[in-house]
Enzyme design. Sequence first.
Site, PDB file in Angstrom:
ATOM      1  N   GLY A  37     -66.870   3.945  16.543  1.00 54.10           N
ATOM      2  CA  GLY A  37     -66.762   5.095  15.656  1.00 54.10           C
ATOM      3  C   GLY A  37     -68.005   5.955  15.660  1.00 54.10           C
ATOM      4  N   GLU A  82     -76.354   4.165  12.763  1.00 53.68           N
ATOM      5  CA  GLU A  82     -76.575   2.729  12.948  1.00 53.68           C
ATOM      6  C   GLU A  82     -75.245   2.137  13.390  1.00 53.68           C
ATOM      7  OE1 GLU A  82     -76.867  -1.243  10.324  1.00 53.68           O
ATOM      8  OE2 GLU A  82     -77.945   0.476   9.503  1.00 53.68           O
ATOM      9  N   CYS A 102     -75.611  -6.301   8.685  1.00 57.77           N
ATOM     10  CA  CYS A 102     -75.855  -5.681   9.987  1.00 57.77           C
ATOM     11  C   CYS A 102     -76.985  -6.375  10.732  1.00 57.77           C
ATOM     12  CB  CYS A 102     -76.174  -4.205   9.819  1.00 57.77           C
ATOM     13  SG  CYS A 102     -77.462  -3.867   8.611  1.00 57.77           S
ATOM     14  N   GLU A 111     -71.121  -8.086  19.337  1.00 62.43           N
ATOM     15  CA  GLU A 111     -71.202  -8.469  17.928  1.00 62.43           C
ATOM     16  C   GLU A 111     -69.828  -8.880  17.424  1.00 62.43           C
ATOM     17  OE1 GLU A 111     -72.571  -6.575  13.616  1.00 62.43           O
ATOM     18  OE2 GLU A 111     -72.296  -5.270  15.357  1.00 62.43           O
TER      19      GLU A 111
END
Length: 532
Positions: free
Chosen positions: A253, A273, A310, A400
């Site tokens: 995104g 980020e 995160c 991730e």
Amino acid sequence: MWGQNPRRTLAERTLPDPHRTEEARVHTDDVQPSPVLSVDPRTGEDRGQVATEAGSAEVDAVVRAAAAAAPALADRARRIALLRAAADRLDAAADEITATADAETALGPARLTGELARTTYQLRAFADQIADGAHLGVIIDHADPALGRPDLRRMKLPLGVVAVFAASNFPLAFSVAGGDTASALAAGCPVVVKAHPDHPATSELAARLVREAAVSVGLPADVLAVVHGFGAGPALVRHPLTAAAGFTGSVRGGRALYDIAAARPRPIPFHGELGSLNPVVVTERAAATRAEEIGAGLAASFTLGNGQFCVKPGLVLVPAGDGAVEKALVDTAAQAPAGALLDPRMRTAFLDGVRERAARPGVEVLLAAGAEPTEQAPLAVRPGILAVPADRLTELLLEECFGPVTVLVRYRDAAELEDVLARLDGNLTATVQLAADERGPETAALLQRLVPLAGRLVVDGWPTGVTVAPAMQHGGPYPATTSTSTSVGATAIERWLRPVSYQNAPEALLPPELHDANPLGVPRQVDGRREG
């Protein structure tokens, strides 16, 4: 790679996905706006409609109203009052805020109470930071005919309307009244927030309180606004009056929005980020001397917040043949309580992602992640731990996986360790666990080897728990972030400012911060000398 991270914002749902047809739909003003629903992540049940998706006309109206409010923010004293009043109103509504956020995120009252404290601290910290005007970076170089230098006076000015994309995993500190908003308002920039669909009611509540705070100090309410909906994100970035954007979410995104920002007729800064593995290196000596401490610390870190930070350590390099760290890790992680993830979609992505990784050749399941329904949370999951030899590490394991899982990579020697490090992309953090006596040149070289991989280097600690402090760097090489700035700490304000130099301008035409008499007492540099 990096395509399966479910930590997504609303903008990503505009991206075509054959498996999620609703993500291909972009709301236009020719169709009935869809309702924005609040959902209980523990059960998956709708809690009711909160708002409606914004079409292009609404986005246009909101951005224009924000731009019209910008001149009022030029008064630094009013900005300071706004930030402090907003913090006070959020604190006063703490019970309602934490209850609403918990109902939408399942993060728990204790975690959310701490997050709210961080949110209001950030607002007050930015009020304090701009109080003396040091953030303006005032520099005055008087004319010097001998050098052929004209009179030059430089200071930083706000960019304009900032679009902020709220994160799923921090409904307060990285959302409507979070760090991006606080730093942008402190800089003098109006803010339009793209609310995250996981906590729309929390977003509306926070926005109301901040807007009320603005009015209470004599500012227009439109210095802050919130929009919802699948198409609002791209529309915000494309709007000609949007001057910059801050984003927290996934690579998919964030990259889509970053490309939109760059493809505009007038490109704008996009501070995103996106995603991070946050690698950890455990040396042989550390494993031999601190195994229990390291294993327990790692377990607490990767399960913190149910693995939805995160900066969760998602890839851990451990010496092959060492069982002590692994045993301590498994024993501690097995005691972590099951919990719901932020929404049912993330739960599905987590379970599918762990299952797919566990099926890769050479992967050993040390602790099986999976669904673990409880009476309070039928959609709860338990944490998992995977292990793989360094020479069997596949690309999927370098992606991730959002949620409570970590991957141990067993390296046999320095060459295998280097081979793994050479395959890593940019990260928010990189951590090294050392023995007490490892302080020599080789250890320093290892730490320096991690510098190109991350924006924050952690020694004998864990990356979860980002401190709001002037020296904090929360950002790293791509894809961790799309710029070299930080989204946490005092210097986050620099994202929303641009320097301007006035040459040979009569003092009567200059901002007071650039007058020789310095009537506002702003710290500055004059002819090479620091003042204030």
